[in-house]
Design an enzyme around this catalytic site. Sequence first.
Site, PDB file in Angstrom:
ATOM      1  N   SER A  12       0.803  -1.216   0.000  1.00  0.00           N
ATOM      2  CA  SER A  12       0.000   0.000   0.000  1.00  0.00           C
ATOM      3  C   SER A  12       0.837   1.269   0.000  1.00  0.00           C
ATOM      4  O   SER A  12       0.399   2.288  -0.537  1.00  0.00           O
ATOM      5  CB  SER A  12      -0.942   0.016   1.212  1.00  0.00           C
ATOM      6  OG  SER A  12      -1.920  -0.955   1.084  1.00  0.00           O
ATOM      7  N   HIS A  72       0.673   4.910   4.163  1.00  0.00           N
ATOM      8  CA  HIS A  72      -0.131   5.436   3.063  1.00  0.00           C
ATOM      9  C   HIS A  72       0.186   6.913   2.836  1.00  0.00           C
ATOM     10  O   HIS A  72       0.368   7.366   1.704  1.00  0.00           O
ATOM     11  CB  HIS A  72      -1.617   5.301   3.370  1.00  0.00           C
ATOM     12  CG  HIS A  72      -2.090   3.894   3.541  1.00  0.00           C
ATOM     13  ND1 HIS A  72      -3.402   3.578   3.794  1.00  0.00           N
ATOM     14  CD2 HIS A  72      -1.429   2.711   3.503  1.00  0.00           C
ATOM     15  CE1 HIS A  72      -3.546   2.272   3.892  1.00  0.00           C
ATOM     16  NE2 HIS A  72      -2.352   1.726   3.733  1.00  0.00           N
TER      17      HIS A  72
END
Length: 261
Positions: free
Chosen positions: A145, A209
């Site tokens: 991610s 993220h």
Amino acid sequence: MISFWSTLGRRAGRPRQAPVMYALIALCCLIFLIGPASGLNPVYGLGDDLLAAQREYFRHWGVVPAELFEGSPRAVLTPATGLFVHGNWVHLLGNMLFLYVFGVMTEERMGRIEFTLFYLCCGYLALLGYAVANADSEQSLVGASGAISAVLGAFLFLFPRARVTSLLPFLFFLPLRFPAWVVLPFWVALQWLAAGRASSGPGVAYLAHLVGFGLGFAYAWARFGRRRGTGRGLGTTVVGDGRATRVKPAPAPAPEGENQP
């Protein structure tokens, strides 16, 4: 949870070319299937044996912040190996969906070699950034991610007007269309809020993220400057490198979770 659906392009007469993205997806899926997290490989056993194998697997290939800065050569490589390890089926499929949707146009804009280096470097730095902020953590950090968030950041800069359909739970999943410059900053805000409430235990590594997204946007800004692609009209066309591209809606991703970025 919010699911975002973005634009996937197809140039008139031929499909888009994104071999690196497809190779990354294939590699992540293969590694997952042969590893213990999929639960399909009988080598790892069942029940408690399988759970123990999973924990050891994540600890060996994933980032353990408390071990990363001890100087071990193996530990220094884990922010790279951890990019290809996923904790469960939802984690894998969510990440690959994000990469598939936003990676096609981004790779074609950057080119194969540049996109490969961009993905690996940003992913490494995103996991490293999380480890620095949680230097005492003994939790294993795995997942792509951070790198995929960097792809989202670059996509926002390169294609800010690409139309994105969002499914909002609080509006009974009513599909609403917005440009990327509305949807992706909103996603970032959600990550920011979630990162502030995140515990130190297993869960989603929201900070990875945020670091990845920031790196991706900054790289695209520094690399492409004013030459970015722009969406026009009602969002049926995205223009990049002076080439018109017909787009159609296609699914894109959301966050996940054994600290999974």
